[in-house]
Design a protein around this motif. Structure first.
Motif, short mmCIF file in Angstrom:
data_model
loop_
_atom_site.label_atom_id
_atom_site.label_comp_id
_atom_site.label_asym_id
_atom_site.label_seq_id
_atom_site.Cartn_x
_atom_site.Cartn_y
_atom_site.Cartn_z
N ALA A 316 46.93 33.00 78.83
CA ALA A 316 47.84 32.23 79.69
C ALA A 316 48.09 32.95 81.01
O ALA A 316 48.17 32.31 82.07
N LEU A 317 48.21 34.28 80.96
CA LEU A 317 48.45 35.05 82.18
C LEU A 317 47.27 34.96 83.13
O LEU A 317 47.44 34.73 84.34
N SER A 318 46.06 35.11 82.62
CA SER A 318 44.91 35.07 83.51
C SER A 318 44.67 33.65 84.03
O SER A 318 44.20 33.45 85.16
N GLN A 319 45.01 32.64 83.23
CA GLN A 319 44.91 31.26 83.71
C GLN A 319 45.91 31.02 84.84
O GLN A 319 45.59 30.35 85.84
N TRP A 320 47.11 31.58 84.71
CA TRP A 320 48.11 31.46 85.77
C TRP A 320 47.63 32.15 87.04
O TRP A 320 47.78 31.62 88.15
N MET A 321 47.04 33.32 86.89
CA MET A 321 46.51 34.04 88.05
C MET A 321 45.39 33.25 88.73
O MET A 321 45.31 33.18 89.96
N GLN A 322 44.53 32.63 87.94
CA GLN A 322 43.46 31.84 88.52
C GLN A 322 44.02 30.63 89.27
O GLN A 322 43.53 30.27 90.35
N ALA A 323 45.09 30.04 88.74
CA ALA A 323 45.71 28.90 89.43
C ALA A 323 46.27 29.33 90.78
O ALA A 323 46.16 28.59 91.77
N LEU A 324 46.86 30.52 90.85
CA LEU A 324 47.33 31.03 92.14
C LEU A 324 46.17 31.13 93.13
O LEU A 324 46.30 30.75 94.30
N CYS A 325 45.05 31.63 92.65
CA CYS A 325 43.90 31.80 93.53
C CYS A 325 43.37 30.46 94.04
O CYS A 325 42.85 30.38 95.16
N GLU A 326 43.49 29.43 93.23
CA GLU A 326 42.97 28.12 93.62
C GLU A 326 43.95 27.34 94.50
O GLU A 326 43.54 26.51 95.30
N GLU A 327 45.26 27.63 94.34
CA GLU A 327 46.27 26.82 95.04
C GLU A 327 46.87 27.50 96.26
O GLU A 327 47.30 26.82 97.20
N ASP A 328 46.91 28.82 96.27
CA ASP A 328 47.50 29.54 97.40
C ASP A 328 46.51 29.53 98.57
O ASP A 328 45.35 29.95 98.41
N PRO A 329 46.92 29.07 99.76
CA PRO A 329 45.97 28.95 100.87
C PRO A 329 45.36 30.28 101.31
O PRO A 329 44.18 30.33 101.68
N GLN A 330 46.15 31.36 101.27
CA GLN A 330 45.61 32.66 101.68
C GLN A 330 44.55 33.16 100.70
O GLN A 330 43.54 33.74 101.11
N LEU A 331 44.76 32.95 99.42
CA LEU A 331 43.80 33.39 98.42
C LEU A 331 42.59 32.48 98.38
O LEU A 331 41.45 32.94 98.25
N LYS A 332 42.83 31.19 98.52
CA LYS A 332 41.73 30.23 98.45
C LYS A 332 40.76 30.43 99.60
O LYS A 332 39.53 30.41 99.40
N MET A 333 41.27 30.63 100.81
CA MET A 333 40.38 30.77 101.97
C MET A 333 39.56 32.06 101.89
O MET A 333 38.49 32.16 102.51
N ARG A 334 40.04 33.03 101.12
CA ARG A 334 39.31 34.30 100.97
C ARG A 334 38.48 34.33 99.69
O ARG A 334 37.91 35.36 99.34
N GLU A 335 38.43 33.21 98.98
CA GLU A 335 37.61 33.05 97.77
C GLU A 335 37.93 34.13 96.73
O GLU A 335 37.05 34.75 96.14
N THR A 336 39.23 34.33 96.52
CA THR A 336 39.70 35.24 95.48
C THR A 336 39.62 34.53 94.13
O THR A 336 39.98 33.36 94.02
N GLY A 337 39.16 35.23 93.13
CA GLY A 337 39.05 34.64 91.80
C GLY A 337 39.46 35.63 90.73
O GLY A 337 39.79 36.78 90.99
N VAL A 338 39.43 35.15 89.49
CA VAL A 338 39.86 35.93 88.34
C VAL A 338 38.80 35.86 87.26
O VAL A 338 38.28 34.79 86.95
N MET A 339 38.45 37.02 86.70
CA MET A 339 37.64 37.05 85.50
C MET A 339 38.60 36.87 84.32
O MET A 339 39.20 37.83 83.83
N GLN A 340 38.75 35.61 83.92
CA GLN A 340 39.82 35.29 82.98
C GLN A 340 39.59 35.87 81.59
O GLN A 340 38.46 35.90 81.09
N GLU A 341 40.68 36.34 81.00
CA GLU A 341 40.67 36.74 79.60
C GLU A 341 40.93 35.48 78.78
O GLU A 341 42.06 34.99 78.71
N VAL A 342 39.89 34.94 78.18
CA VAL A 342 40.01 33.62 77.57
C VAL A 342 40.51 33.68 76.13
O VAL A 342 40.99 32.68 75.60
N ALA A 343 40.42 34.85 75.50
CA ALA A 343 40.91 34.98 74.13
C ALA A 343 41.07 36.45 73.80
O ALA A 343 40.44 37.33 74.42
N GLY A 344 41.93 36.72 72.82
CA GLY A 344 42.12 38.10 72.36
C GLY A 344 42.67 38.14 70.96
O GLY A 344 43.38 37.22 70.53
N ILE A 345 42.31 39.19 70.23
CA ILE A 345 42.81 39.42 68.88
C ILE A 345 43.21 40.89 68.78
O ILE A 345 42.49 41.77 69.27
#
Length: 607
Positions: A316-345
């Motif tokens: 959930a945290l990495s998904q939230w970070m990726q959403a920031l990168c996609e929605e924030d204009p400063q991050l989006k214009m600089r093509e910032t992304g996240v290597m999401q942690e999709v699962a953990g045990i």
């Protein structure tokens, strides 16, 4: 695994490589220990320095003092003098013996340091052999996961491949520099004994498909049926084979006997260890998910386990970070992304979890994080490169960064403008706009290159390396509650250091010195360029968000002095005893901030 049953004859370094590796380690140790103010270098003549030790030995060398008060030492110049005899300094272990009193080392600490030194030298000589004849240009063209197997590694930690707990066989089979694939042990774990979380798009059947082709999935299914196991009742858990043999079989013996953990066997694709050891990339399918697995070996100051408190919230945290990168204009214009942690045990140990203050390594033995591969983020014409790889040099002292600059067709200043704008600005923006600090060292950042120019950055490692600023930040109100409960909150000045120490000191300190040697770009101009990029960002941000001036004042990256954070000093002071928590760096005298100097010293080149 021991050398006797490894199936391969041990390799022996040449005398030339042995001396090169020792001299390089001595030069690195002198530079870092003087920077951390544990040793004192006296300038004898311009460009010549001496470190006199209580043992009667002293070391002399040629060096240039950088803008960081760090000595950029010419390795070939380092000499040792003792009892009137002067020789080339080619014995790193002897250097630590010589310096033991000055470093205030107990006999036990010195003994363990010598153990780490021997292991580091074994890996370093193997790297010299593997890289022989490969130019910086050729290194720069390698796929990221292949290049990581050829890197010198952590530039700040003096014995950065200590790996206490491993022998020669483990180095040969599981070390990053081996370049060898590793088959993984798979377990079935009852959900009731585990802490786990996963992104809704990644169920555990999908995760298995990332590690196995159809035939291996069928073989695994047959094995599960023979044991009466279904994935409705169990979770699939990959384990590093060394970790299984050395730590899991016995430490979790009770849970295995009770059927809470079931051993299935070795299945699926082989994985390539990356520079951090515990992160593994799929050897056959580089775009498949990476696996981060615990390895209870002591390396670069701590045991390389995986803390369990972030497992439930990681996706959930990495998904939230990726959403920031996609929605924030400063991050989006600089093509910032996240290597999401999709699962953990994470599987807590049933007894150690009841003991307050038990050594942290016993709480981090068994678990996994599935994380996106940077390859999966690259579009047409793009490729990825771990930021720390910029510093790697070939046999002639030319760096990967220098090779990229040359092949890009840009001058050093223009190339660096892209690097700063696409890497430093997103980190600074996350800090100021959202109060999110990332410990952005060379392993936690992956550069996305287009035509050998930095086009974007991918962020990762939010387990303990992402912290929040104290106070209310309305912009992060959407932070998942599961993450909000476990993330640390620190004063703004502390989080500023996640950028300053985590990135400026750990990456840019070395890059600016290297590029001055290689391209002639003076360090002051390097940081003047960085300051200019950050100032332009501040103007952009003010035009969008009028309240940013207050944030910039709180996270003052331009203040005259910054604290000197010391990682080697704390290891030497603390020694090698078990602790309940990971080591915390020590603080030295303040550093003059290169960004402040860039603002206050006039340019002689009109830059």
């Amino acid at each position: 695994m021991t050398e006797a049953n490894s199936g391969t004859a041990p390799t022996q370094p040449t005398e030339h490589d042995w001396e090169r590796a020792n001299t390089a380690l001595i030069a690195k140790s002198l530079a870092e220990l003087c920077y951390e103010e544990v040793l004192v270098a006296e300038q004898v003549t311009p460009g010549k320095y001496r470190v006199a030790l209580a043992s009667g030995a002293h070391y002399e060398f040629a060096a240039r003092e950088t803008i960081w008060t760090w000595l950029d030492i010419d390795c070939a110049s380092v000499q040792r003098s003792y009892n009137g005899q002067r020789t080339a300094a080619v014995d790193a272990a002897q250097f630590f013996v010589d310096a033991g009193e000055d470093l205030a080392l107990s006999a036990a600490t010195l003994g363990n340091l010598l153990h780490e030194t021997a292991n580091t030298l074994a890996a370093d000589t193997a790297l010299l052999e593997s890289r022989r004849g490969i130019t910086a240009g050729a290194l720069a063209k390698l796929p990221d996961e292949k290049l990581q197997c050829l890197l010198d590694g952590h530039p700040k930690a003096i014995v950065n491949k200590g790996r206490i707990g491993w022998g020669a066989g483990e180095f040969a089979h599981y070390g990053t520099e081996s370049g060898a694939g590793v088959g993984l042990v798979w377990l079935a774990v009852k959900p009731g004994v585990a802490v786990f979380g996963n992104h809704r798009d990644w169920d555990f059947a999908c995760l298995l498909e990332q590690s196995m082709d159809k035939s291996e999935l069928q073989r695994l299914a047959r094995g599960c049926r023979s044991h009466g196991i279904t994935w409705d009742e169990y979770l699939p858990l990959p384990v590093h084979p060394w970790q299984w043999e050395r730590h899991i079989r016995h430490n979790y013996g009770g849970m295995i006997a009770l059927g809470q953990i079931r051993y299935l066997g070795i299945f699926g694709d082989e994985y390539l260890p990356q520079v951090s050891l515990r992160t593994l990339s799929n050897l056959k399918r580089p775009a498949a998910l990476h696996l981060k697995l615990p390895l209870t070996v002591l390396n670069t100051s701590c045991y390389r386990g995986i803390p369990g408190q972030y497992m439930a919230c990681g996706p959930a945290l990495s998904q939230w970070m990726q959403a920031l990168c996609e929605e924030d204009p400063q991050l989006k214009m600089r093509e910032t992304g996240v290597m999401q942690e999709v699962a953990g045990i994470h599987v807590p140990h049933p007894h150690h979890e009841q003991v307050a203050g038990t050594p942290y390594r016993y709480r981090e033995m068994l678990g996994v994080t599935w994380r996106e591969s940077p390859v999966s983020h690259c579009g047409t014409g793009e490729r990825c490169l771990m930021a720390g790889a910029l510093l790697q040099c070939d046999d002639h002292g030319r760096s990967v960064a220098g090779a990229l600059i040359e092949s890009s067709g840009l001058g050093p200043r223009d190339w660096l403008q892209n690097l700063f704008d696409r890497v430093v600005v997103p980190l600074y923006h996350l800090l100021c706009r959202y109060g999110v600090g990332l410990v952005a060292h060379g392993q936690n950042l992956t550069l996305v290159l287009r035509n050998d120019v930095v086009n974007g950055v991918l962020l990762k490692d939010f387990q303990g390396d992402l912290r929040l600023a104290e106070g209310h930040f309305p912009e992060r109100d959407g932070l998942p509650p599961s993450a909000d409960r476990v993330l640390s909150r620190l004063p703004a000045a502390h989080l500023t250091h996640d950028l300053y120490t985590g990135h400026f000191v750990s990456v840019l300190r070395y890059l600016s010195a290297q590029l001055e040697r290689e391209t002639g770009l003076e360090e002051l101009d390097f940081y003047r360029s960085l300051a200019g990029v950050l100032r332009r960002y501040q103007e952009e941000a003010r035009s969008n968000w009028p309240d940013m001036d207050e944030r910039f004042a709180s996270f003052d990256i331009f203040r005259p002095a910054m604290e000197r954070v010391c990682i080697n000093r704390v290891r030497l002071q603390q020694g090698y005893d078990d602790t309940g928590e990971r080591p915390v760096p020590a603080i030295g005298t303040p550093l003059e901030n290169p960004l402040w100097l860039a603002d206050h010293q006039p340019s002689e080149q009109g830059f």
